[in-house]
Design a protein around this motif. Structure first.
Motif, mmCIF file in Angstrom:
data_model
loop_
_atom_site.group_PDB
_atom_site.id
_atom_site.type_symbol
_atom_site.label_atom_id
_atom_site.label_comp_id
_atom_site.label_asym_id
_atom_site.label_seq_id
_atom_site.Cartn_x
_atom_site.Cartn_y
_atom_site.Cartn_z
ATOM 1 N N UNK A 578 0.427 -1.595 0.030
ATOM 2 C CA UNK A 578 0.419 0.210 0.044
ATOM 3 C C UNK A 578 1.053 1.436 0.104
ATOM 4 N N UNK A 579 0.640 2.033 -1.076
ATOM 5 C CA UNK A 579 1.824 3.046 -1.201
ATOM 6 C C UNK A 579 0.779 4.218 -0.554
ATOM 7 N N UNK A 580 -0.227 4.259 -0.329
ATOM 8 C CA UNK A 580 -1.251 4.976 -0.207
ATOM 9 C C UNK A 580 -2.638 5.258 -0.693
ATOM 10 N N UNK A 581 -3.450 6.912 -0.720
ATOM 11 C CA UNK A 581 -4.289 7.111 -1.525
ATOM 12 C C UNK A 581 -4.097 8.085 -2.075
ATOM 13 N N UNK A 582 -4.603 8.477 -3.131
ATOM 14 C CA UNK A 582 -5.054 10.050 -4.107
ATOM 15 C C UNK A 582 -6.747 9.929 -3.871
ATOM 16 N N UNK A 583 -6.544 11.217 -3.416
ATOM 17 C CA UNK A 583 -8.242 11.354 -2.999
ATOM 18 C C UNK A 583 -8.133 13.379 -4.444
ATOM 19 N N UNK A 584 -9.322 13.244 -5.256
ATOM 20 C CA UNK A 584 -9.587 13.979 -6.762
ATOM 21 C C UNK A 584 -10.688 14.745 -5.756
ATOM 22 N N UNK A 585 -10.711 16.108 -6.614
ATOM 23 C CA UNK A 585 -11.832 17.069 -6.881
ATOM 24 C C UNK A 585 -12.975 16.145 -7.815
ATOM 25 N N UNK A 586 -13.915 16.163 -7.404
ATOM 26 C CA UNK A 586 -14.840 15.201 -8.434
ATOM 27 C C UNK A 586 -15.109 16.074 -9.823
ATOM 28 N N UNK A 587 -14.360 15.253 -10.598
ATOM 29 C CA UNK A 587 -15.483 16.092 -11.943
ATOM 30 C C UNK A 587 -16.765 16.231 -12.710
ATOM 31 N N UNK A 588 -17.743 17.367 -12.021
ATOM 32 C CA UNK A 588 -18.567 16.413 -12.657
ATOM 33 C C UNK A 588 -19.087 17.621 -13.751
ATOM 34 N N UNK A 589 -19.196 16.270 -14.800
ATOM 35 C CA UNK A 589 -19.525 17.019 -15.790
ATOM 36 C C UNK A 589 -20.024 15.562 -16.310
ATOM 37 N N UNK A 590 -21.336 15.576 -16.823
ATOM 38 C CA UNK A 590 -22.667 15.021 -16.593
ATOM 39 C C UNK A 590 -22.992 14.357 -18.017
#
Length: 893
Positions: A578-590
């Motif tokens: 386990x190298x960690x986690x990425x946290x990303x802003x949700x790209x809300x483009x329906x």
């Protein structure tokens, strides 16, 4: 890359058969018989110490005993004898040999060196060219040469056929003979130890006896050489290809979807298209396409008009056209009025134009005239089913002149048997391609359409784009070097994102967390909702282990999702790190489309760019297309258009069109990334979200490998723009940029030409020319940097754009020994030293490429150019019986 001494293969004055025999059905006996019975008028020498006479001719014990050195030798002896025979022939003065013997690659001498290598070493000392080994031989029917063990002769014609398969050679010979098809050259390449497709394409491109080139290809060994030769040949005459091995045995293991999907056949397809050639999939289409393309006129559009005397054949043709992805012309109101006046009330009132079965010749002529005058009709398919009312020959005589004289392509289809032979012959005599069925005719038309598309790819002048594109090359190079130095071959997700950012590819805001608690903290800083993804060097596809959580609305959900991912990873893959986690802003483009853009490395053609439908079902949807780098805007848009998802990107219902320019910019950026960073071997952007507001990359995977030694650009099948040759010099106290010409220079080059005085144009090309045609402009600006070079002198205008002041050009012969040069300076800039600057740069470049001599021509009245080249060391000599001077500058001994 060389055509040196190939003339001795195809136009020998004398031939020797080494290993001639009287044993029935032996190779030596068959070759000797073929040479003697084929009509070859030069001396044919038989060599074999076992015989004194064969077929009434003297036999020589060895090569030394021959009365003269043969231009061409055909070798039919055991493998261990071949290297020695080649050495003897070379020493005697022979310049070409056909080696029919098999087994040279698998047999070694006492030192462990293959006999194939020994043969090549012996030939190289004497510049002796070898066709084969392990081939059937060659035929040049125009001079009666049958230097093969094929079972039949063929008639002369204007088509060259090249094949890697010996079995196909003999089969095609039978097939073509039964259909009365002739050939200019018929060649079995065998193992292509020396002479290969590249050499033959170079030779045939300027062969006056050849009108079209057909190839059966199993594999290519030197992609850069093949692409340069194919692109050169594709500009001069139709080249049609059958590529064997279309089926993919299975997706190979790869770090990306792109790598797994990069089947070699798809890459060959891209290469064939990029070279301006046409690919077909069976022997019938191979010869049909050659005949069609050789007779076709320039096609200015893809809309087909169908003219028929029967509704059924018209419907059949329409169905075939739609199935092939063709376009049916929509007749204009003016054309409909003309047809209403000329045809009975029961005519079809649309396209197909059904003029009714009782139509006399005059009705055919009136309908054809109306259709050919309609600008909506780019080509016309004429279909006739015989009736007892009007003689088909009368109709053929009436419409053939009209079909032959029009600038549009007209294809004929005479439905029926022997009773229509005369009508077909009348069409053929006027150069009108004729087919037996509507489906066959439509398929031929679509071959013209596809060939036109491929030629546009080859000859395009793309618009200027990405002028402000300034990738952070050193940032990317440092990142890749650090990853490889750490002993890794795969970038982490954050590293992949940094790589894309360095090349201007939009990415979603991302942070990397070591723990679920830190992931929750970063999520609050980014702003909800967020996506969380697991990071592990052992995990290629995160969704396989439940490693992706979307639309998380608060810190508690983030912590829980990250912790659950860790538990699943431990359970499913306990050996994974386990190298960690990425946290990303949700790209809300329906309304966005999920796309896949990628890079893979083909073992033959090197890096390829792929585009298609993305998402987790990418393998199932199987909607992707490939292109060879380098890409520009036009090539990127062509790549997109070859996929099914392209139709969705145009918009439908409440979904607006996607930003196609933004997608194209990402493809061009990927192309530049591949060119700049030789360590990159695989890359996936999946998905790239694309909508009316632009694009954004959500995820990327990148695989690296240390590049092989040597020039990094050699791994590319097409040499990219050589930016390293750009040079800024001081001229008239101001900076002047000397650089290679680019396809994007089309518009400026046209302005440069229009600024030239007509007399300067006449001195340059020895004739008057008022305007530059699009194809000529493309040929001047879209060059193969492996074959030629054009340096322009470019000065910045007050508005920041650049203007072209002069151009010096050199085109090397395929051997790379001699280059023909030309130079022209804008008329209002003459006499200010520009010509000398450009010529000095051109001379230095040619010297660095190993070119031995620069040559050119100039009119006697072109005193300025004659004075310039003499000051640069050129010799000048009057051409015999001409108004020109021959200019020569030796560069190397």
């Amino acid at each position: 890359m060389s055509i040196r001494n190939l003339q001795f293969l195809f136009e020998p004055k004398s031939v020797a058969v080494i290993g001639a025999s009287e044993r029935a059905h032996s190779v030596g006996a068959t070759v000797l018989t073929n040479l003697l019975s084929g009509g070859f008028t030069g001396p044919v020498y038989a060599v074999n110490p076992k015989y004194r006479e064969l077929q009434g001719r003297p036999v020589y014990a060895d090569i030394a005993a021959l009365p003269a050195a043969p231009d061409l030798a055909v070798i039919c002896t055991p493998p261990h004898t071949v290297p020695g025979i080649i050495a003897e022939l070379g020493a005697r003065g022979t310049k070409a040999a056909v080696v029919l013997t098999a087994g040279l690659s698998s047999t070694c001498d006492a030192h462990g060196v293959t006999l194939r290598q020994r043969m090549l070493e012996a030939a190289g000392k004497h510049l002796l060219r070898i066709l084969g080994p392990n081939c059937v031989g060659l035929l040049a029917p125009g001079i009666g040469l049958n230097a093969s063990f094929a079972h039949t002769n063929i008639k002369p014609g204007r088509i060259a056929f090249l094949s890697q398969s010996g079995a196909l050679v003999t089969g095609v010979l039978d097939w073509a003979k039964s259909r009365d098809i002739g050939f200019s050259r018929f060649v079995s390449l065998g193992d292509s130890a020396d002479v290969d497709f590249g050499d033959l394409l170079d030779y045939l491109a300027s062969d006056g006896a050849t009108r079209a080139i057909l190839m059966y290809v199993e594999d290519i060994h030197n992609a850069r050489k093949f692409m340069s030769a194919a692109r050169a040949a594709g500009r001069s005459k139709p080249v049609v290809v059958i590529k064997a091995g279309r089926a993919v045995e299975g997706a190979r293991a790869a770090a990306s979807h792109t790598g797994a999907l990069a089947g070699s056949d798809a890459v060959y397809d891209a290469a064939i298209r990029r070279a301006g050639m046409l690919r077909v999939f069976n022997t019938e289409d191979l010869f049909s396409a050659a005949e069609t393309l050789a007779r076709s006129k320039p096609l200015f559009g893809e809309r087909l008009c169908i003219l028929t005397n029967g509704g059924g054949p018209g419907v059949m043709a329409t169905d075939a056209l739609m199935a092939e992805g063709g376009k049916l012309a929509q007749l204009s109101p003016a054309t409909l009025d003309k047809l209403d006046a000329a045809l009975p009330p029961t005519w079809s009132h649309g396209n197909p134009i059904d003029i009714i079965g009782d139509a006399p010749a005059e009705r055919y002529v009136a309908a054809m005239e109306a259709a050919l005058q309609d600008r909506e009709c780019d080509a016309l398919l004429f279909i006739h089913a015989p009736t007892a009312i009007v003689d088909s020959r009368e109709i053929a005589h009436a419409v053939a002149p009209l079909a032959a004289q029009t600038s549009r392509n007209v294809l004929g289809c005479w439905l029926g048997g022997d009773g229509l032979l005369d009508a077909r012959h009348i069409f053929s005599e006027r150069g009108i391609p004729t087919y037996a069925t509507p489906e066959e005719a439509v398929r031929a038309f679509m071959q013209i359409v596809q060939y036109r598309r491929n030629q546009q790819t080859l000859m395009q002048v793309p618009p200027s784009m990405l002028e402000d594109f300034a990738p952070q090359r050193e940032v990317a190079a440092t990142l890749l070097r650090e990853v490889l130095d750490a002993g890794r071959s795969t970038l982490s997700e954050p590293e992949s994102r940094h790589l894309l950012e360095a090349y201007g590819i939009p990415v979603v805001a991302t942070r990397t967390a070591a723990t679920p608690e830190e992931a929750a903290q970063f999520a609050e800083e980014i702003g909800f909702p967020v996506a969380v993804k697991i990071l592990s060097p052992q995990i290629l596809h995160k969704s396989d282990v439940g490693g992706v959580a979307l639309d998380l609305e608060d810190a508690k959900s983030v912590r829980a999702a990250a912790a659950a991912m860790h538990r699943r990873l431990t359970k499913m893959l306990p050996e994974a790190t386990l190298a960690g986690f990425t946290v990303q802003a949700m790209a809300h483009r329906p309304l966005a489309h999920e796309l896949l853009l990628g890079v893979a490395t083909d073992p033959v053609f090197g890096p390829v760019i792929m585009f298609g439908q993305g998402g987790v079902e990418v393998e199932v949807s199987d909607d992707h297309a490939m292109e060879l780098p380098p890409l520009n805007h036009a090539l990127a848009q062509s790549l997109i258009a070859r996929t099914r998802v392209a139709r969705l990107l145009k918009g439908y219902r409440n979904r607006p069109p996607a930003d196609m320019a933004a997608i194209g910019r990402v493809l061009v950026a990927l192309s530049q990334l591949v060119i700049d960073q030789p360590e990159l071997v695989e890359l996936d952007i999946n998905p790239l979200l694309a909508d009316a507001n632009g694009v954004i990359a959500l995820d990327a995977r990148v695989k690296l490998a240390r590049p092989a030694t040597g020039s990094a650009s050699r791994r590319l099948a097409i040499r990219p723009y050589p930016k390293e040759l750009e040079e800024t010099v001081s001229w008239q106290g101001k900076p002047l940029l000397l650089r290679p010409i680019r396809p994007e220079d089309g518009e400026e080059h046209l302005r440069f030409f229009n600024a030239l005085d007509p007399e300067d144009v006449r001195l340059r090309i020895f004739s008057r020319m008022r305007e530059l045609q699009p194809a000529q402009l493309a040929r001047l600006t879209q060059i193969d940097y492996d074959r030629e070079m054009a340096f322009i002198a470019s000065r910045r205008r007050a508005d920041g754009s650049f203007e072209t002041l002069g151009v010096a050009r050199a085109i090397a012969d395929p051997d790379g020994n001699k280059a023909e040069f030309a130079i022209i300076v804008r008329s209002d800039m003459k006499g200010q030293g520009l010509g000398r600057l450009l010529m000095e740069k051109l001379i230095a470049y040619c010297g660095s490429r190993g070119i031995r001599e620069i040559v050119g021509e100039a009119l006697h009245s072109n005193r300025a150019l004659l004075g310039l080249v003499r000051r640069l060391g050129f010799s000048t000599h009057p051409a015999v019986g001409d108004e020109t001077e021959v200019l020569r500058l030796p560069l190397q001994a």
